[in-house]
Design a protein around this motif. Structure first.
Motif, mmCIF file in Angstrom:
data_model
loop_
_atom_site.group_PDB
_atom_site.id
_atom_site.type_symbol
_atom_site.label_atom_id
_atom_site.label_comp_id
_atom_site.label_asym_id
_atom_site.label_seq_id
_atom_site.Cartn_x
_atom_site.Cartn_y
_atom_site.Cartn_z
ATOM 1 N N TYR A 137 6.536 26.145 -63.501
ATOM 2 C CA TYR A 137 5.924 26.759 -62.314
ATOM 3 C C TYR A 137 6.263 28.260 -62.257
ATOM 4 N N VAL A 165 3.380 14.832 -73.221
ATOM 5 C CA VAL A 165 3.391 16.086 -73.985
ATOM 6 C C VAL A 165 2.055 16.216 -74.732
ATOM 7 N N HIS A 200 13.155 12.139 -54.250
ATOM 8 C CA HIS A 200 14.367 11.959 -55.064
ATOM 9 C C HIS A 200 15.640 12.392 -54.359
ATOM 10 N N ARG A 254 2.488 17.327 -62.354
ATOM 11 C CA ARG A 254 3.562 17.001 -63.308
ATOM 12 C C ARG A 254 4.645 16.173 -62.627
ATOM 13 N N PHE A 255 4.951 16.508 -61.374
ATOM 14 C CA PHE A 255 5.959 15.775 -60.612
ATOM 15 C C PHE A 255 5.589 14.301 -60.509
ATOM 16 N N TRP A 256 4.357 14.030 -60.099
ATOM 17 C CA TRP A 256 3.948 12.633 -59.903
ATOM 18 C C TRP A 256 3.804 11.877 -61.224
ATOM 19 N N THR A 280 5.316 4.765 -51.988
ATOM 20 C CA THR A 280 5.327 6.220 -52.159
ATOM 21 C C THR A 280 4.011 6.686 -52.771
ATOM 22 N N VAL A 290 9.149 22.921 -54.803
ATOM 23 C CA VAL A 290 8.826 22.432 -56.142
ATOM 24 C C VAL A 290 10.074 21.720 -56.656
ATOM 25 N N LYS A 312 5.666 12.406 -63.800
ATOM 26 C CA LYS A 312 7.058 12.135 -64.175
ATOM 27 C C LYS A 312 7.621 10.993 -63.321
ATOM 28 N N PHE A 313 7.284 10.992 -62.028
ATOM 29 C CA PHE A 313 7.729 9.929 -61.133
ATOM 30 C C PHE A 313 7.263 8.566 -61.650
ATOM 31 N N ARG A 320 8.355 21.263 -75.403
ATOM 32 C CA ARG A 320 8.393 20.201 -74.383
ATOM 33 C C ARG A 320 8.953 18.908 -74.969
ATOM 34 N N ARG A 337 -0.415 22.187 -60.202
ATOM 35 C CA ARG A 337 0.031 21.731 -61.530
ATOM 36 C C ARG A 337 1.439 21.152 -61.441
ATOM 37 N N ALA A 338 2.287 21.850 -60.689
ATOM 38 C CA ALA A 338 3.668 21.365 -60.519
ATOM 39 C C ALA A 338 3.664 19.994 -59.846
ATOM 40 N N GLU A 363 5.118 11.830 -77.779
ATOM 41 C CA GLU A 363 5.365 11.683 -76.321
ATOM 42 C C GLU A 363 4.046 11.843 -75.573
ATOM 43 N N GLU A 423 9.250 7.827 -65.009
ATOM 44 C CA GLU A 423 10.696 7.611 -64.932
ATOM 45 C C GLU A 423 11.113 6.581 -63.914
ATOM 46 N N ILE A 446 9.956 21.189 -64.438
ATOM 47 C CA ILE A 446 8.677 21.439 -63.775
ATOM 48 C C ILE A 446 8.767 22.764 -63.020
ATOM 49 N N GLU A 481 12.165 18.971 -59.600
ATOM 50 C CA GLU A 481 12.343 18.629 -61.020
ATOM 51 C C GLU A 481 12.513 19.913 -61.831
ATOM 52 N N GLU A 483 -0.801 17.221 -72.330
ATOM 53 C CA GLU A 483 -0.799 18.655 -71.998
ATOM 54 C C GLU A 483 -1.300 19.466 -73.189
#
Lengths: 230, 219
Positions: free
Chosen positions: A74, B69, A52, B95-97, B133, A65, B99-100, A97, B91-92, B66, B103, A70, A67, B72
């Protein structure tokens, strides 16, 4: 933990950057704040967030880390001793959330619409959308706070951080448009909450003053209106 | 108290199916209520007044909305067969992927199929970048979650199944084996996974429904 083990890449005006900073403050974790220069992206940022290329990025040891929310989760999981940022009950966590997602996906874009609205009528309509959203959040606040000062109850938590990080920009919008968005009549709970949030020790050094943010907003608007550099 | 789990969903919705996969992975019994989005039920409007959308999970009378949500929540409530990894950093990343995918990928993939002209061309180009990616992120792993499916695999259901159906319908050749060999291998594992294969809508019915609803896509 040595200060240099935890870094936050960001910029002072960004509501998203505020979030990990508040979270680290809640946990009393020292960190180095590396500010990006407005208008350019550092090598470290591009390397740490290649997908990003955006701030904030938390760098813990050598691990990035990305976002903002997120990162907050963390931080809560790594520095797991009290005070907790996410609620302990799964249903309350889901509620927090849900509303954090609402704030990012609905409220913030609606705030941006006020800026891009063309003409009086459009601006009025855009303002109304934001106010309607805040009324929903007033209701959420009443339910989540359970009599406490914050969405997290007696302590500030995840949703306070997610929504509270926008208070500076809400105030700037109020100033520029001569309007009250957080309003005693419609959102009395949120008016009190916003004051308590901004005064909180984990927040007050990180929340920019409204005037300073307003000045920055003007710089930002000028930069966006200017033709792109060759 | 007996556990009461209800899911309000739509058979053709990838978001609704995400939640069903999560419930199946945990072996949670639930009542499924099919919604008609052109005529939303009073219960749906009561349980999700903010967005009025599916999916909504109702657990012992308490609604959650959602899809990510909800997932989880499911993972935190029924702790066996974990959907998210254990370690905070992993975990981070998960969540990142997820969200990717939500979004960045979903809208642009949708527009690659259904929009027209220059908008479609731009969407296809952006979608290709994002798929690249994901191809890199997947690497040689069996699933995004490793040996077992996890949050990112569940989030990627549109890519795992819907995209293939849309490509058949429209003739779009975006996700092909020569361009994305790893993602294609993943798709094969994905649609054959026990928690997933019984949770996918029948492909021919899906294609028919999408055609009827969204009209002909340009070839």
């Amino acid at each position: 933990m040595a200060k240099s083990d935890v870094k936050v890449l960001g910029a002072w005006p960004s509501p998203f950057v505020m979030r990990p900073r508040i979270a680290l403050n809640i946990k009393s974790v020292d960190y180095e704040f590396l500010q990006e220069t407005f208008g350019s992206k550092s090598e470290l940022l591009l390397k740490s967030n290649p997908v990003h290329k955006k701030i904030p990025v938390l760098i813990h040891g050598d691990k990035p880390v990305c976002e903002s929310l997120i990162i907050v989760e963390y931080i809560d999981e790594v520095w797991s001793s009290a005070p907790s940022i996410l609620p302990s009950n799964p249903y309350d966590r889901a509620t927090a959330r849900f509303w954090a997602s609402y704030v990012d996906e609905k409220l913030f874009p609606s705030m941006k619409e006020i800026v891009s609205a063309d003409g009086e009528e459009a601006k009025k309509a855009a303002i109304q959308v934001v106010v309607d959203g805040l009324v929903l959040l007033e209701d959420a606040y009443a339910k989540c706070s359970k009599g406490g000062k914050f969405f997290g109850g007696e302590q500030i938590g995840y949703l306070d951080i997610a929504f509270g990080s926008y208070v500076g920009w809400l105030r700037v919008t109020e100033k520029f448009n001569q309007v009250k968005l957080l309003d005693e009549a419609k959102t009395p709970g949120l008016v009190k909450w916003a004051e308590a949030f901004c005064a909180h020790p984990a927040v007050k050094d990180v929340m920019p003053e409204t005037d300073k943010l307003a000045e920055f907003a003007k710089v930002l608007a000028k930069a966006r209106a200017a033709p792109p550099p060759k | 108290m007996a556990e009461e789990v209800k899911l309000f969903g739509v058979w053709a919705s990838p978001l609704s199916r995400r939640v069903e996969i999560a419930l199946k992975m945990k072996g949670v019994k639930y009542e499924y209520i099919e919604e008609d989005l052109s005529n939303k039920s009073q219960l749906l409007l009561k349980y999700n007044p903010v967005h009025k959308k599916i999916p909504v999970l109702v657990h012992n009378g308490k609604p959650i909305a959602e899809s990510l949500v909800i997932i989880e929540y499911i993972d935190e409530t029924w702790k066996h067969n974990p959907i998210l990894p254990q370690h905070p950093y992993d975990r981070a990343l998960a969540r990142f992927w997820a969200k990717f995918i939500d979004e960045k990928c979903l809208t642009v993939l949708w527009n690659s199929i259904w929009s027209k002209g220059k908008e479609r061309e731009a969407a296809i180009e952006e979608a290709s970048e994002h798929l690249k990616t994901l191809e890199n992120e997947l690497g040689d792993k069996k699933f995004f979650g490793g040996e077992e499916i996890g949050l990112v695999d569940i989030a990627a259901i549109f890519i795992g199944f819907w995209l293939g159906a849309c490509q058949e319908l429209s003739g779009l050749e975006l996700l092909t084996e020569d361009k994305f060999p790893k993602l294609c291998k993943w798709i094969h594992e994905y649609v054959n996974h026990t928690a997933i294969k019984e949770n996918l809508p029948p492909k021919d019915k899906l294609i028919e429904a999408m055609s009827a609803r969204f009209g002909a896509a340009s070839k």
